[in-house]
Write a protein that holds these residues in place. Structure first.
Motif, PDB file in Angstrom:
ATOM      1  N   ARG A 119       1.664 -26.317 -20.946  1.00  0.00           N
ATOM      2  CA  ARG A 119       2.525 -25.799 -19.868  1.00  0.00           C
ATOM      3  C   ARG A 119       3.088 -26.953 -19.037  1.00  0.00           C
ATOM      4  NH1 ARG A 119       2.791 -20.473 -19.490  1.00  0.00           N
ATOM      5  NH2 ARG A 119       1.064 -19.191 -20.214  1.00  0.00           N
ATOM      6  N   GLY A 120       2.261 -27.961 -18.782  1.00  0.00           N
ATOM      7  CA  GLY A 120       2.738 -29.131 -18.049  1.00  0.00           C
ATOM      8  C   GLY A 120       3.844 -29.851 -18.786  1.00  0.00           C
ATOM      9  N   ALA A 121       3.708 -29.990 -20.100  1.00  0.00           N
ATOM     10  CA  ALA A 121       4.754 -30.634 -20.903  1.00  0.00           C
ATOM     11  C   ALA A 121       6.045 -29.826 -20.848  1.00  0.00           C
ATOM     12  CB  ALA A 121       4.283 -30.798 -22.345  1.00  0.00           C
ATOM     13  N   LEU A 122       5.936 -28.518 -20.962  1.00  0.00           N
ATOM     14  CA  LEU A 122       7.134 -27.668 -20.907  1.00  0.00           C
ATOM     15  C   LEU A 122       7.808 -27.752 -19.543  1.00  0.00           C
ATOM     16  CD1 LEU A 122       5.826 -24.551 -22.827  1.00  0.00           C
ATOM     17  CD2 LEU A 122       7.628 -26.114 -23.583  1.00  0.00           C
ATOM     18  N   GLU A 123       7.012 -27.759 -18.492  1.00  0.00           N
ATOM     19  CA  GLU A 123       7.576 -27.890 -17.142  1.00  0.00           C
ATOM     20  C   GLU A 123       8.277 -29.232 -16.976  1.00  0.00           C
ATOM     21  OE1 GLU A 123       4.308 -27.140 -14.493  1.00  0.00           O
ATOM     22  OE2 GLU A 123       4.195 -25.026 -15.095  1.00  0.00           O
ATOM     23  N   ALA A 124       7.685 -30.303 -17.510  1.00  0.00           N
ATOM     24  CA  ALA A 124       8.302 -31.627 -17.427  1.00  0.00           C
ATOM     25  C   ALA A 124       9.612 -31.653 -18.211  1.00  0.00           C
ATOM     26  CB  ALA A 124       7.346 -32.698 -17.953  1.00  0.00           C
ATOM     27  N   ILE A 125       9.613 -31.083 -19.401  1.00  0.00           N
ATOM     28  CA  ILE A 125      10.827 -31.045 -20.225  1.00  0.00           C
ATOM     29  C   ILE A 125      11.925 -30.278 -19.504  1.00  0.00           C
ATOM     30  CG2 ILE A 125      11.812 -30.064 -22.347  1.00  0.00           C
ATOM     31  CD1 ILE A 125       9.088 -30.865 -23.697  1.00  0.00           C
ATOM     32  N   GLU A 126      11.591 -29.119 -18.968  1.00  0.00           N
ATOM     33  CA  GLU A 126      12.593 -28.320 -18.268  1.00  0.00           C
ATOM     34  C   GLU A 126      13.128 -29.057 -17.038  1.00  0.00           C
ATOM     35  OE1 GLU A 126      13.416 -23.734 -17.179  1.00  0.00           O
ATOM     36  OE2 GLU A 126      11.357 -24.419 -16.908  1.00  0.00           O
ATOM     37  N   SER A 127      12.242 -29.704 -16.283  1.00  0.00           N
ATOM     38  CA  SER A 127      12.643 -30.444 -15.094  1.00  0.00           C
ATOM     39  C   SER A 127      13.581 -31.596 -15.445  1.00  0.00           C
ATOM     40  CB  SER A 127      11.396 -30.967 -14.381  1.00  0.00           C
ATOM     41  OG  SER A 127      11.735 -31.829 -13.328  1.00  0.00           O
ATOM     42  N   VAL A 128      13.241 -32.342 -16.487  1.00  0.00           N
ATOM     43  CA  VAL A 128      14.070 -33.474 -16.909  1.00  0.00           C
ATOM     44  C   VAL A 128      15.446 -32.987 -17.351  1.00  0.00           C
ATOM     45  CG1 VAL A 128      14.332 -35.210 -18.727  1.00  0.00           C
ATOM     46  CG2 VAL A 128      12.192 -35.053 -17.448  1.00  0.00           C
ATOM     47  N   LEU A 129      15.480 -31.927 -18.126  1.00  0.00           N
ATOM     48  CA  LEU A 129      16.771 -31.409 -18.593  1.00  0.00           C
ATOM     49  C   LEU A 129      17.627 -30.928 -17.430  1.00  0.00           C
ATOM     50  CD1 LEU A 129      15.567 -29.501 -21.754  1.00  0.00           C
ATOM     51  CD2 LEU A 129      16.925 -31.596 -21.707  1.00  0.00           C
ATOM     52  N   GLU A 130      17.012 -30.285 -16.454  1.00  0.00           N
ATOM     53  CA  GLU A 130      17.759 -29.841 -15.272  1.00  0.00           C
ATOM     54  C   GLU A 130      18.305 -31.044 -14.510  1.00  0.00           C
ATOM     55  OE1 GLU A 130      18.740 -26.766 -14.249  1.00  0.00           O
ATOM     56  OE2 GLU A 130      17.957 -26.098 -16.179  1.00  0.00           O
ATOM     57  N   ASP A 131      17.476 -32.080 -14.341  1.00  0.00           N
ATOM     58  CA  ASP A 131      17.916 -33.296 -13.649  1.00  0.00           C
ATOM     59  C   ASP A 131      19.075 -33.967 -14.391  1.00  0.00           C
ATOM     60  OD1 ASP A 131      15.984 -32.908 -11.724  1.00  0.00           O
ATOM     61  OD2 ASP A 131      14.643 -34.477 -12.474  1.00  0.00           O
ATOM     62  N   MET A 132      19.055 -33.878 -15.717  1.00  0.00           N
ATOM     63  CA  MET A 132      20.121 -34.474 -16.528  1.00  0.00           C
ATOM     64  C   MET A 132      21.365 -33.589 -16.575  1.00  0.00           C
ATOM     65  SD  MET A 132      17.850 -35.879 -19.761  1.00  0.00           S
ATOM     66  CE  MET A 132      19.267 -36.508 -20.684  1.00  0.00           C
ATOM     67  N   GLY A 133      21.257 -32.357 -16.114  1.00  0.00           N
ATOM     68  CA  GLY A 133      22.377 -31.422 -16.190  1.00  0.00           C
ATOM     69  C   GLY A 133      22.578 -30.826 -17.572  1.00  0.00           C
ATOM     70  N   VAL A 134      21.522 -30.837 -18.395  1.00  0.00           N
ATOM     71  CA  VAL A 134      21.601 -30.300 -19.761  1.00  0.00           C
ATOM     72  C   VAL A 134      21.235 -28.820 -19.698  1.00  0.00           C
ATOM     73  CG1 VAL A 134      20.665 -30.441 -22.096  1.00  0.00           C
ATOM     74  CG2 VAL A 134      21.043 -32.532 -20.772  1.00  0.00           C
ATOM     75  N   HIS A 135      22.230 -27.972 -19.885  1.00  0.00           N
ATOM     76  CA  HIS A 135      21.991 -26.527 -19.812  1.00  0.00           C
ATOM     77  C   HIS A 135      22.054 -25.882 -21.188  1.00  0.00           C
ATOM     78  CE1 HIS A 135      21.935 -26.882 -15.529  1.00  0.00           C
ATOM     79  NE2 HIS A 135      23.087 -27.520 -15.561  1.00  0.00           N
ATOM     80  N   ASP A 136      22.830 -26.441 -22.096  1.00  0.00           N
ATOM     81  CA  ASP A 136      22.931 -25.902 -23.460  1.00  0.00           C
ATOM     82  C   ASP A 136      21.983 -26.692 -24.349  1.00  0.00           C
ATOM     83  OD1 ASP A 136      23.587 -24.836 -25.903  1.00  0.00           O
ATOM     84  OD2 ASP A 136      25.636 -25.611 -25.926  1.00  0.00           O
ATOM     85  N   ARG A 137      20.885 -26.068 -24.728  1.00  0.00           N
ATOM     86  CA  ARG A 137      19.872 -26.751 -25.530  1.00  0.00           C
ATOM     87  C   ARG A 137      19.992 -26.418 -27.018  1.00  0.00           C
ATOM     88  NH1 ARG A 137      16.413 -25.382 -20.775  1.00  0.00           N
ATOM     89  NH2 ARG A 137      17.173 -26.855 -19.220  1.00  0.00           N
ATOM     90  N   ALA A 138      20.979 -25.609 -27.385  1.00  0.00           N
ATOM     91  CA  ALA A 138      21.186 -25.249 -28.787  1.00  0.00           C
ATOM     92  C   ALA A 138      21.686 -26.467 -29.561  1.00  0.00           C
ATOM     93  CB  ALA A 138      22.198 -24.114 -28.896  1.00  0.00           C
ATOM     94  N   PRO A 139      21.359 -26.521 -30.854  1.00  0.00           N
ATOM     95  CA  PRO A 139      21.831 -27.661 -31.663  1.00  0.00           C
ATOM     96  C   PRO A 139      23.328 -27.578 -31.959  1.00  0.00           C
ATOM     97  CG  PRO A 139      20.671 -26.089 -33.048  1.00  0.00           C
ATOM     98  CD  PRO A 139      20.541 -25.614 -31.627  1.00  0.00           C
ATOM     99  N   ALA A 140      23.880 -28.724 -32.349  1.00  0.00           N
ATOM    100  CA  ALA A 140      25.306 -28.777 -32.674  1.00  0.00           C
ATOM    101  C   ALA A 140      25.619 -27.986 -33.940  1.00  0.00           C
ATOM    102  CB  ALA A 140      25.750 -30.226 -32.864  1.00  0.00           C
ATOM    103  N   VAL A 141      24.664 -27.931 -34.849  1.00  0.00           N
ATOM    104  CA  VAL A 141      24.850 -27.182 -36.088  1.00  0.00           C
ATOM    105  C   VAL A 141      23.898 -26.001 -36.083  1.00  0.00           C
ATOM    106  CG1 VAL A 141      25.583 -29.180 -37.421  1.00  0.00           C
ATOM    107  CG2 VAL A 141      23.170 -28.641 -37.296  1.00  0.00           C
ATOM    108  N   ALA A 142      24.193 -25.010 -36.866  1.00  0.00           N
ATOM    109  CA  ALA A 142      23.315 -23.837 -36.955  1.00  0.00           C
ATOM    110  C   ALA A 142      21.936 -24.265 -37.430  1.00  0.00           C
ATOM    111  CB  ALA A 142      23.911 -22.805 -37.887  1.00  0.00           C
ATOM    112  N   ALA A 143      20.935 -23.796 -36.737  1.00  0.00           N
ATOM    113  CA  ALA A 143      19.547 -24.130 -37.085  1.00  0.00           C
ATOM    114  C   ALA A 143      19.061 -23.262 -38.233  1.00  0.00           C
ATOM    115  CB  ALA A 143      18.648 -23.936 -35.879  1.00  0.00           C
TER     116      ALA A 143
END
Length: 98
Positions: A74-98
């Motif tokens: 849970r701590g890792a997920l919270e850190a990942i989400e926090s970092v992405l928010e700080d970076m302004g990364v809102h679209d986490r989907a890949p460039a190509v279909a997964a």
């Protein structure tokens, strides 16, 4: 895997063949995502991830071995989400279909 998928990430491998030791995720297509910055910011929070190696797609890996329980994950997920928010990364989907 569930927590990362809930954040919008896509796994590189199908769930039925995914190993439990390390999980590979597609890099987000969001132009604000920069792996070097993502890595450094997570490291500053005490979490290390790995660049994708030997894959056919831009990816990164998250290790899931050792003395890791629900609080650590849970701590890792919270850190990942926090970092992405700080970076302004809102679209986490890949460039190509997964």
């Amino acid at each position: 895997m569930d927590g990362m998928e809930a954040l919008g990430f896509a796994c590189l491998l199908p769930r039925e063949i995914q190993a439990p030791i390390i999980v590979t995720f597609h890099m987000p297509a969001d132009p604000k995502f920069d792996f070097g910055s993502f890595y450094d910011r997570l490291s500053d929070k005490g979490y290390l991830i790995y660049p994708g190696k030997l894959t056919v797609a831009d990816s990164f890996r998250v290790g899931c071995i050792g003395r890791l329980g629900e609080p650590e994950m849970r701590g890792a997920l919270e850190a990942i989400e926090s970092v992405l928010e700080d970076m302004g990364v809102h679209d986490r989907a890949p460039a190509v279909a997964a």
